[in-house]
Design an enzyme around this catalytic site. Sequence first.
Site, PDB file in Angstrom:
ATOM      1  N   ASP A 124     -22.269  -9.489  78.174  1.00 54.37           N
ATOM      2  CA  ASP A 124     -21.690  -8.389  78.954  1.00 54.37           C
ATOM      3  C   ASP A 124     -20.316  -8.046  78.392  1.00 54.37           C
ATOM      4  O   ASP A 124     -19.974  -6.879  78.147  1.00 54.37           O
ATOM      5  CB  ASP A 124     -21.576  -8.845  80.423  1.00 54.37           C
ATOM      6  CG  ASP A 124     -21.344  -7.687  81.375  1.00 54.37           C
ATOM      7  OD1 ASP A 124     -21.235  -6.534  80.899  1.00 54.37           O
ATOM      8  OD2 ASP A 124     -21.269  -7.919  82.591  1.00 54.37           O
ATOM      9  N   TYR A 146     -25.530 -14.831  86.125  1.00 53.53           N
ATOM     10  CA  TYR A 146     -25.717 -13.664  87.001  1.00 53.53           C
ATOM     11  C   TYR A 146     -26.865 -13.889  87.979  1.00 53.53           C
ATOM     12  O   TYR A 146     -26.923 -13.273  89.037  1.00 53.53           O
ATOM     13  CB  TYR A 146     -25.974 -12.382  86.194  1.00 53.53           C
ATOM     14  CG  TYR A 146     -24.749 -11.858  85.475  1.00 53.53           C
ATOM     15  CD1 TYR A 146     -23.604 -12.628  85.361  1.00 53.53           C
ATOM     16  CD2 TYR A 146     -24.742 -10.586  84.914  1.00 53.53           C
ATOM     17  CE1 TYR A 146     -22.490 -12.165  84.699  1.00 53.53           C
ATOM     18  CE2 TYR A 146     -23.621 -10.110  84.252  1.00 53.53           C
ATOM     19  CZ  TYR A 146     -22.500 -10.900  84.147  1.00 53.53           C
ATOM     20  OH  TYR A 146     -21.387 -10.443  83.495  1.00 53.53           O
ATOM     21  N   ASP A 185     -14.781 -17.345  72.416  1.00 51.31           N
ATOM     22  CA  ASP A 185     -13.382 -16.909  72.301  1.00 51.31           C
ATOM     23  C   ASP A 185     -13.084 -16.457  70.875  1.00 51.31           C
ATOM     24  O   ASP A 185     -12.447 -15.420  70.648  1.00 51.31           O
ATOM     25  CB  ASP A 185     -12.405 -18.009  72.765  1.00 51.31           C
ATOM     26  CG  ASP A 185     -12.831 -19.407  72.334  1.00 51.31           C
ATOM     27  OD1 ASP A 185     -13.959 -19.557  71.827  1.00 51.31           O
ATOM     28  OD2 ASP A 185     -12.029 -20.345  72.492  1.00 51.31           O
ATOM     29  N   LYS A 241     -20.384 -21.393  74.007  1.00 50.75           N
ATOM     30  CA  LYS A 241     -19.156 -22.146  74.264  1.00 50.75           C
ATOM     31  C   LYS A 241     -19.559 -23.614  74.258  1.00 50.75           C
ATOM     32  O   LYS A 241     -19.364 -24.359  75.223  1.00 50.75           O
ATOM     33  CB  LYS A 241     -18.566 -21.693  75.619  1.00 50.75           C
ATOM     34  CG  LYS A 241     -17.188 -22.202  75.916  1.00 50.75           C
ATOM     35  CD  LYS A 241     -16.095 -21.588  75.062  1.00 50.75           C
ATOM     36  CE  LYS A 241     -14.776 -22.287  75.337  1.00 50.75           C
ATOM     37  NZ  LYS A 241     -13.731 -21.989  74.348  1.00 50.75           N
ATOM     38  N   ASP A 264     -19.287  -4.833  75.535  1.00 50.40           N
ATOM     39  CA  ASP A 264     -18.286  -3.818  75.875  1.00 50.40           C
ATOM     40  C   ASP A 264     -17.185  -3.776  74.828  1.00 50.40           C
ATOM     41  O   ASP A 264     -16.707  -2.704  74.456  1.00 50.40           O
ATOM     42  CB  ASP A 264     -17.659  -4.116  77.244  1.00 50.40           C
ATOM     43  CG  ASP A 264     -18.338  -3.310  78.344  1.00 50.40           C
ATOM     44  OD1 ASP A 264     -19.498  -2.901  78.146  1.00 50.40           O
ATOM     45  OD2 ASP A 264     -17.712  -3.100  79.407  1.00 50.40           O
TER      46      ASP A 264
END
Length: 355
Positions: free
Chosen positions: A246, A143, A222, A190, A250
């Site tokens: 993020d 970001y 994942d 990852k 959620d």
Amino acid sequence: MAEFNIALIPGDGIGPEIIAGAVTVLDAIEKKFGHKFNYTEVDMGGVAIDKHGTSLPQETIDKCLESDSVLLGAVGGPKWDNVPASIRPETGLLGIRKALGLYSNLRPAILKPQLKDASPLKDRIIGNGLNVMVVRELTGGIYFGEKRRAEDNTWASDLEKYSAEEVERIARVAFESAMLRNKKLTSVDKANVLESSRFWRETVEKVSKDYPQVELTHMYVDNAAMQLALRPSQFDVIVTSNLFGDILSDLSSAISGSIGMLPSASLGATKRGMYEPIHGSAPDIAGMDMANPIATIESAAMMLEMSFGLVDEAKAIANAVDKVLDKGYRTGDIMSEGMKKVGTKEMAKLISEEI
Ligand code: NAD
């Protein structure tokens, strides 16, 4: 008796209504425990664009820096969707996090037994409730990494980059959080594909030497998403990067039911934090006395505990929320058959009376 200065950022949409609800509850805490909370209200988001031509005026940053903590409603709305990116409400949000040095975001995803029906997951998965803390790195990674676009518009790139210091400090926040809970930490990355993830993993491993009591595991993002939906009870604390956090925060919020219930804390190196509900400004119900104020009220409770050290006061709020839910009061978003429907103001008043 203690005195604290709180900067309030009501923001846009339902922001002013839910902040008013949280203040009603904080008033009750002041009275019961003999504290004094001084409020300074500042502009951020769309309302600040309208008044000052920017979503984050310098005065807002200064007032927040002068305060002991910040309580935020929500910012944004369709009115400001087409303003230039540099002054957008979301830019203000990223800007205030950076200005206050808030590098960690803590989101407890809790499913209260009274609201079991609100979860989209089946009873056999969510039967025992849910209590997961997602710790997201907030001021680094993709970001904030270098952004580029080819002059002829044939490619674009964003850079994922983490320094050892950035990973170490967020890992420490997560280990500390795990120490206060069930001493289980899952670091999500990852690492099978990304060099930055392999570095993240090595760094978290190094920090873990200081927390031998905490059981550390690593999981690919994942798989973590899949496991959150299949067997969320295996998690206690999750720590991850800005981007993965993020998404996973959620997801963990969604499986615990209404977003109107969930608080968050953003913390840095000092005691000052910024506390806010995880939901947005809900323009569709703004000004209608329909918003659920509980996420903001619980955010205020996190502020009392984490920034001010007022643990009993935070518990008093949590207990009052439970009692009001036990008595069957619900805002529209968590309404179910046989319950009593109330508005934003009434919900906040009921909780403050319970305190
Ligand atoms: P949203 O969270 O505002 O709303 C999604 C849905 O949930 C809506 O139907 C809304 O009515 C409902 N909802 C949200 N909070 C509720 C509450 N407390 N009580 C009852 N119902 C509630 O998300 P969105 O619609 O995607 O975004 C609306 C605006 O909010 C956008 O401008 C977005 O950029 C902004 N936003 C701000 C923040 C923030 O300030 N931190 C976070 C997310 C979105």
